[in-house]
Motif scaffolding. Structure first.
Motif, mmCIF file in Angstrom:
data_model
loop_
_atom_site.group_PDB
_atom_site.id
_atom_site.type_symbol
_atom_site.label_atom_id
_atom_site.label_comp_id
_atom_site.label_asym_id
_atom_site.label_seq_id
_atom_site.Cartn_x
_atom_site.Cartn_y
_atom_site.Cartn_z
ATOM 1 N N PRO A 54 0.823 -1.433 -0.079
ATOM 2 C CA PRO A 54 -0.234 0.191 -0.063
ATOM 3 C C PRO A 54 0.991 1.229 0.005
ATOM 4 O O PRO A 54 1.924 1.248 0.090
ATOM 5 C CB PRO A 54 -0.779 -0.116 1.243
ATOM 6 N N VAL A 55 0.365 2.364 -0.188
ATOM 7 C CA VAL A 55 0.863 3.407 -0.492
ATOM 8 C C VAL A 55 1.315 4.452 0.928
ATOM 9 O O VAL A 55 -0.096 4.662 1.298
ATOM 10 C CB VAL A 55 0.361 4.612 -1.813
ATOM 11 N N PRO A 56 2.441 4.737 1.306
ATOM 12 C CA PRO A 56 2.195 5.371 2.660
ATOM 13 C C PRO A 56 2.027 6.831 2.506
ATOM 14 O O PRO A 56 2.017 7.447 1.421
ATOM 15 C CB PRO A 56 3.873 5.210 2.973
ATOM 16 N N LYS A 57 1.222 7.472 3.653
ATOM 17 C CA LYS A 57 0.863 8.778 3.451
ATOM 18 C C LYS A 57 1.946 9.763 3.213
ATOM 19 O O LYS A 57 1.845 10.640 2.712
ATOM 20 C CB LYS A 57 0.300 9.040 5.009
ATOM 21 N N ASP A 58 3.228 9.528 3.751
ATOM 22 C CA ASP A 58 4.287 10.449 3.560
ATOM 23 C C ASP A 58 4.604 10.657 1.969
ATOM 24 O O ASP A 58 5.147 11.685 1.510
ATOM 25 C CB ASP A 58 5.576 9.912 4.400
ATOM 26 N N ALA A 59 4.592 9.401 1.162
ATOM 27 C CA ALA A 59 4.688 9.427 0.016
ATOM 28 C C ALA A 59 3.722 10.428 -1.027
ATOM 29 O O ALA A 59 4.045 10.574 -2.058
ATOM 30 C CB ALA A 59 4.828 7.938 -0.701
ATOM 31 N N ILE A 60 2.506 10.329 -0.325
ATOM 32 C CA ILE A 60 1.240 11.070 -1.211
ATOM 33 C C ILE A 60 1.685 12.608 -1.116
ATOM 34 O O ILE A 60 1.219 12.987 -2.281
ATOM 35 C CB ILE A 60 0.090 10.649 -0.575
ATOM 36 N N GLU A 61 1.890 13.172 -0.076
ATOM 37 C CA GLU A 61 1.738 14.430 0.021
ATOM 38 C C GLU A 61 2.456 15.349 -1.169
ATOM 39 O O GLU A 61 1.780 16.083 -1.719
ATOM 40 C CB GLU A 61 2.573 14.895 1.376
ATOM 41 N N ASP A 62 3.851 15.119 -1.333
ATOM 42 C CA ASP A 62 4.335 15.929 -2.364
ATOM 43 C C ASP A 62 4.052 15.656 -3.644
ATOM 44 O O ASP A 62 3.480 16.753 -4.433
ATOM 45 C CB ASP A 62 6.093 15.538 -2.359
ATOM 46 N N TYR A 63 3.700 14.609 -4.122
ATOM 47 C CA TYR A 63 3.174 14.303 -5.319
ATOM 48 C C TYR A 63 1.552 14.995 -5.585
ATOM 49 O O TYR A 63 1.411 15.441 -6.674
ATOM 50 C CB TYR A 63 3.054 12.847 -5.610
ATOM 51 N N PHE A 64 1.028 14.487 -4.653
ATOM 52 C CA PHE A 64 -0.457 15.114 -4.641
ATOM 53 C C PHE A 64 -0.507 16.734 -4.681
ATOM 54 O O PHE A 64 -1.236 17.257 -5.541
ATOM 55 C CB PHE A 64 -1.157 14.985 -3.414
ATOM 56 N N VAL A 65 0.243 17.240 -3.911
ATOM 57 C CA VAL A 65 0.417 18.876 -4.015
ATOM 58 C C VAL A 65 0.761 19.346 -5.382
ATOM 59 O O VAL A 65 0.014 20.293 -5.873
ATOM 60 C CB VAL A 65 1.153 19.315 -2.631
ATOM 61 N N LYS A 66 1.934 18.433 -6.005
ATOM 62 C CA LYS A 66 2.224 19.207 -7.191
ATOM 63 C C LYS A 66 1.126 18.842 -8.359
ATOM 64 O O LYS A 66 0.873 19.664 -9.276
ATOM 65 C CB LYS A 66 3.484 18.319 -7.363
ATOM 66 N N SER A 67 0.385 17.572 -8.195
ATOM 67 C CA SER A 67 -0.526 17.224 -9.103
ATOM 68 C C SER A 67 -1.683 18.208 -9.420
ATOM 69 O O SER A 67 -2.430 18.268 -10.324
ATOM 70 C CB SER A 67 -0.947 15.818 -8.924
ATOM 71 N N VAL A 68 -1.979 18.880 -8.245
ATOM 72 C CA VAL A 68 -3.145 20.167 -8.142
ATOM 73 C C VAL A 68 -2.494 21.434 -8.236
ATOM 74 O O VAL A 68 -3.318 22.196 -8.306
ATOM 75 C CB VAL A 68 -4.063 19.730 -7.031
ATOM 76 N N GLY A 69 -1.454 21.649 -8.633
ATOM 77 C CA GLY A 69 -0.793 22.841 -8.840
ATOM 78 C C GLY A 69 -0.804 23.588 -7.697
ATOM 79 O O GLY A 69 -0.901 24.922 -7.867
ATOM 80 N N LYS A 70 -0.630 23.214 -6.615
ATOM 81 C CA LYS A 70 -0.826 24.121 -5.240
ATOM 82 C C LYS A 70 0.736 24.121 -4.690
ATOM 83 O O LYS A 70 0.610 24.602 -3.399
ATOM 84 C CB LYS A 70 -1.708 23.289 -4.480
ATOM 85 N N THR A 71 1.871 23.803 -5.407
ATOM 86 C CA THR A 71 3.175 23.802 -4.574
ATOM 87 C C THR A 71 3.471 25.291 -3.981
ATOM 88 O O THR A 71 4.119 25.576 -2.987
ATOM 89 C CB THR A 71 4.254 23.707 -5.503
#
Length: 340
Positions: A264-281
């Motif tokens: 399964p995907v760890p929470k810590d791995a999600i944050e950076d990719y998710f924020v970049k994917s929605v253009g909110k860096t």
């Protein structure tokens, strides 16, 4: 060796005629594609357009000009004239156009003597312009994500019940012992889920909002099965309805993409990719902001049973896989519509 293929540039010019129109210095709406890679006795001519009452015979290259192109386009020109004589092609004037990356001044003279229009262009500019136009036309690329501080969708239960009873935001805040800002944020989320609408200065439940209230199973802040199915189905059918629906899907897609590396995907791995994917860096730039946004939208996705969270690791459910497939389908449809 040139890494840009002629076919890719040709694909772009056919897909987005505004770019070709800019190169030719004509009005885009005046261009109509007749044929691409049309087979004639001399070979395959690249692009063949009608512009107003004139036929445009275009030979496209991703290299510098060389003299053999003149012989090539003249051969195609003779073939087209023959088709006109056989009444297999409309009897309009044919303009010969060669498009290359570079050309010496003397070559312009050589082409002019052959009644050929020689044009130079930059393939990198074509690639850049294509993306800019694509992004502008693609609604889902311009949706701006945002969170309203509401950590779970179940918190809408009591607020929408009171709204359905006709209470105002101030009256609801007194009933729930919450600030008017908190209640306003909940109403904002509900509006972005098509549960609430606004008329002048008053809020009221939509048909979906009334169904949401009817499906309520208990008095606490958990979604009933009927409520979550109602919302999940709305999201699957309308992934680009609002910033909330889009961002929930972006979180699910983040888990789906990252699952290729670890599952399964760890929470810590999600944050950076998710924020970049929605253009909110730039707006969710602090660690706390990224954590909060990821926490909120992963909660929403989990409440709607698109994801399951166990020990800070995320699993994607069958419903989540279906949501991703529908997202990709809807995205493709929107892209196709944007090219019309």
């Amino acid at each position: 060796m040139n890494s840009i293929s002629e076919k890719i540039i040709e694909d772009i010019l056919c897909a987005d005629k505004s770019i070709l129109a800019e190169i030719l210095n004509v009005v885009p709406s005046d261009l109509s594609l007749i044929a691409r890679q049309k087979v004639v006795p001399s070979g395959k001519l690249d692009l063949f357009y009608l512009c107003n009452d004139e036929l445009l015979l275009i030979e496209l290259k991703v290299v510098d000009f060389y003299h053999e192109i003149i012989n090539q386009i003249n051969g195609y020109y003779s073939d087209l004239l023959a088709l006109q004589k056989q009444n297999k092609l409309i009897h309009s004037d044919i303009r010969k156009i060669i498009i290359v990356t570079k050309a010496k001044p003397v070559y312009y003279i050589d082409c002019k003597n052959e009644n050929i229009q020689l044009i130079t262009y930059n393939p990198e500019d074509v690639l850049q312009k294509f993306y800019e136009n694509f992004k502008e036309l693609s609604h889902f690329l311009t949706i701006q994500s945002g969170d309203y501080g509401m950590v779970r969708l179940g918190l809408l239960n009591s607020t929408l019940k009171f709204l359905g009873d006709g209470l105002s935001i101030k009256e609801i805040s007194k009933k729930e012992k919450k600030s008017t800002k908190t209640i306003s944020n909940r109403i904002s989320v509900a509006r972005l889920l098509n549960l609430v609408a606004k008329f002048r200065n008053e809020y009221f439940l939509t048909d979906l909002g009334n169904q949401f209230n009817e499906q309520r199973e208990n008095t606490d802040d958990r979604l009933g099965q009927g409520q979550l199915e109602l919302l999940a189905n709305f999201l699957k059918e309308n992934p680009f309805y609002s910033s909330i629906t889009f961002t929930i899907f972006s979180l699910i897609e983040t888990v789906f993409v990252l699952s290729k590396n670890t599952y399964p995907v760890p929470k810590d791995a999600i944050e950076d990719y998710f924020v970049k994917s929605v253009g909110k860096t730039t707006t969710w730039k602090t660690e706390r902001a990224r954590e909060t946004a990821t926490y909120i939208f992963s909660n929403y996705a989990s409440e709607l049973e698109f994801l399951i969270k166990i020990n800070n690791h995320f699993y994607i459910t069958p419903k989540g896989i279906q949501a991703i497939l529908l997202l990709q389908l809807n995205r493709s449809i929107k892209l196709i519509e944007s090219r019309k």
